[in-house]
Design a protein around this motif. Structure first.
Motif, mmCIF file in Angstrom:
data_model
loop_
_atom_site.group_PDB
_atom_site.id
_atom_site.type_symbol
_atom_site.label_atom_id
_atom_site.label_comp_id
_atom_site.label_asym_id
_atom_site.label_seq_id
_atom_site.Cartn_x
_atom_site.Cartn_y
_atom_site.Cartn_z
ATOM 1 N N PRO A 47 0.735 -1.301 0.007
ATOM 2 C CA PRO A 47 -0.070 0.001 0.012
ATOM 3 C C PRO A 47 0.840 1.374 0.049
ATOM 4 C CG PRO A 47 -0.734 -1.606 1.641
ATOM 5 C CD PRO A 47 0.580 -1.990 1.206
ATOM 6 N N VAL A 48 0.399 2.127 -0.573
ATOM 7 C CA VAL A 48 1.033 3.724 -0.916
ATOM 8 C C VAL A 48 1.353 4.156 0.662
ATOM 9 C CG1 VAL A 48 0.932 6.129 -1.413
ATOM 10 C CG2 VAL A 48 -0.285 4.285 -2.913
ATOM 11 N N HIS A 49 0.720 4.117 1.681
ATOM 12 C CA HIS A 49 1.001 4.597 3.035
ATOM 13 C C HIS A 49 2.153 3.957 3.631
ATOM 14 C CE1 HIS A 49 -1.730 1.253 4.128
ATOM 15 N NE2 HIS A 49 -0.876 1.399 5.277
ATOM 16 N N ALA A 50 2.113 2.327 3.269
ATOM 17 C CA ALA A 50 3.191 1.743 3.722
ATOM 18 C C ALA A 50 4.647 1.987 2.981
ATOM 19 C CB ALA A 50 2.847 0.267 3.600
ATOM 20 N N GLN A 51 4.469 2.310 1.835
ATOM 21 C CA GLN A 51 5.710 2.615 0.870
ATOM 22 C C GLN A 51 6.397 3.816 1.603
ATOM 23 O OE1 GLN A 51 4.828 3.086 -3.379
ATOM 24 N NE2 GLN A 51 3.479 1.257 -3.307
ATOM 25 N N LYS A 52 5.678 4.677 2.012
ATOM 26 C CA LYS A 52 6.529 5.922 2.624
ATOM 27 C C LYS A 52 7.208 5.735 3.719
ATOM 28 C CE LYS A 52 5.710 10.595 4.099
ATOM 29 N NZ LYS A 52 4.752 11.822 4.621
#
Length: 399
Positions: free
Chosen positions: A333-338
């Protein structure tokens, strides 16, 4: 059928007579070499069928049928020119007035044929679709901008060398052996394997396999065994690339009697003996590889080009992580990528890190996949989303 003008016919017959003299006088297979080189040029101009007919209409009858096989280490246009040049020198030494312009005769033949077929030769020597695809694979790799540029230059050099050789021109004596300097996990083995396949497709190497070795594969514990082990690996790599990982480990300055020195000496000899169908790539850490190259006077001259594999940036490492996950049909997920990118940055800044670039990303992903499987152990019928999504909690600390 196109008519060949009389001047070119006479030049070819004169050159063939000189080639026969060379064979009788020295044993050098000049007639067959000349026939093959001419056949190649005629076929480039007129196509395989008509080209063969055109040439055989000029050649003496006993040169029209299938000729004997040339030695494996001979047969290039450059070799042919070299022998004709030597004959010129001998004639001039005997009587300057008698000097037969043999080399100039060959050059005139080549010029007459090449002048009218530049388009055919350019097309014939164009990179194949497979070679272009291999270069595209390289370009698609994350980072490595300077490495990509140098590999493209190496491919261009080999292509031009092939064209010059086919046209009877001198080919620059540039070593094909390479040094890969860089930290672990920066793509050295992947690029070496790609170069092996690319050179095979371009006709530089006959087989295109990669044989990867480390010090234990080359160095034995008893006198005489090291040379034998090294020769065996060289034989396995003939026609392809011998990739020596951590090559600097062959040289131990604190142990002058170490058998690694014997491996280096054997390697140097065999690199020279098989320079036409072998590429050796020595890889390792930058500082250690410089020490290795200074360990023997012949090493640096054998390895003509050094490719430097820089460490990846946090952005590039994140790109590698996402690409590896996609290849395995996982999503992050995008939020985890950050958050994961911040973890990577913090780890790279840590003074005690043991970082292996892309290799670390692969290990980190594999650990996350294992932890996700544990998380789903008691889920009786996991959904597609459950099976593909890796959460932030699935990734363990980087260590």
């Amino acid at each position: 059928m196109t008519t060949i003008h009389d001047t070119l016919k006479n030049d070819i017959l004169t050159a063939m007579g000189t080639a026969r003299y060379l064979e009788t006088d020295t044993g050098f297979p000049a007639p067959e070499m000349l026939r093959r080189q001419l056949m190649s040029l005629f076929e480039q101009k007129y196509g395989p069928g008509e080209g063969k007919e055109q040439l055989e209409a000029i050649l003496p009858a006993d040169m029209q049928s299938e000729a004997p096989v040339l030695p494996a280490d001979g047969g290039t246009a450059a070799d042919l020119f070299g022998e004709f040049e030597e004959l010129d020198r001998r004639f001039q030494a005997q009587d300057p007035a008698f000097g037969t312009p043999n080399t100039r005769l060959l050059e005139r033949i080549w010029k007459e044929l090449n002048a009218s077929l530049p388009e055919a030769q350019d097309q014939n020597f164009a990179l194949s679709p497979k070679a272009r695809k291999l270069l595209a694979e390289l370009d698609d790799m994350t980072g490595l901008d300077s490495v990509k540029e140098q590999v493209h230059r190496l491919a261009a050099l080999q292509r031009i060398s092939k064209i010059r050789e086919a046209r009877g021109m001198k080919v620059p004596a540039v070593s094909r052996h390479l040094v890969f300097e860089g930290n672990p996990g920066t793509g050295k083995t992947t690029v070496a394997r790609l170069i092996a396949r690319l050179y095979r497709e371009m006709g530089v190497l006959s087989r295109g396999q990669l044989v990867e070795v480390h010090r234990p594969d080359l160095v034995a514990g008893y006198i005489g065994q090291t040379a034998q082990k090294t020769e065996e690996k060289i034989r396995a790599a003939l026609g392809g690339v011998l990739f020596i990982d951590e090559a600097y480990s062959l040289y131990k300055p604190s142990s002058p009697s170490d058998f690694g020195t014997e491996a280096i000496e054997t390697l140097l000899k065999l690199m020279e003996d098989h320079r036409d169908d072998l590429v050796v790539i020595a890889a390792g850490y930058p500082m250690e590889m410089e020490t290795f190259l200074e360990s023997n006077p012949g090493l640096r001259s054998r390895f003509g080009t050094t490719l430097t594999f820089e460490d990846y940036t946090p952005d590039q490492l994140m790109e590698i992580l996402l690409s590896l996950a996609q290849d395995m049909e996982y999503t992050i997920p995008v939020h985890a990528q950050k958050a994961l990118k911040e973890t990577i940055q913090g780890y790279m800044n840590h003074p005690d890190r043991h970082f292996a670039n892309g290799r670390t990303m692969r290990t980190w992903l594999e650990n996350a996949i294992s932890r996700q499987a544990g998380r789903l152990m008691n889920v009786e019928n996991p959904s597609l989303s459950d099976l593909t999504e890796l959460t932030l909690e699935d990734f363990p600390p980087l260590s």
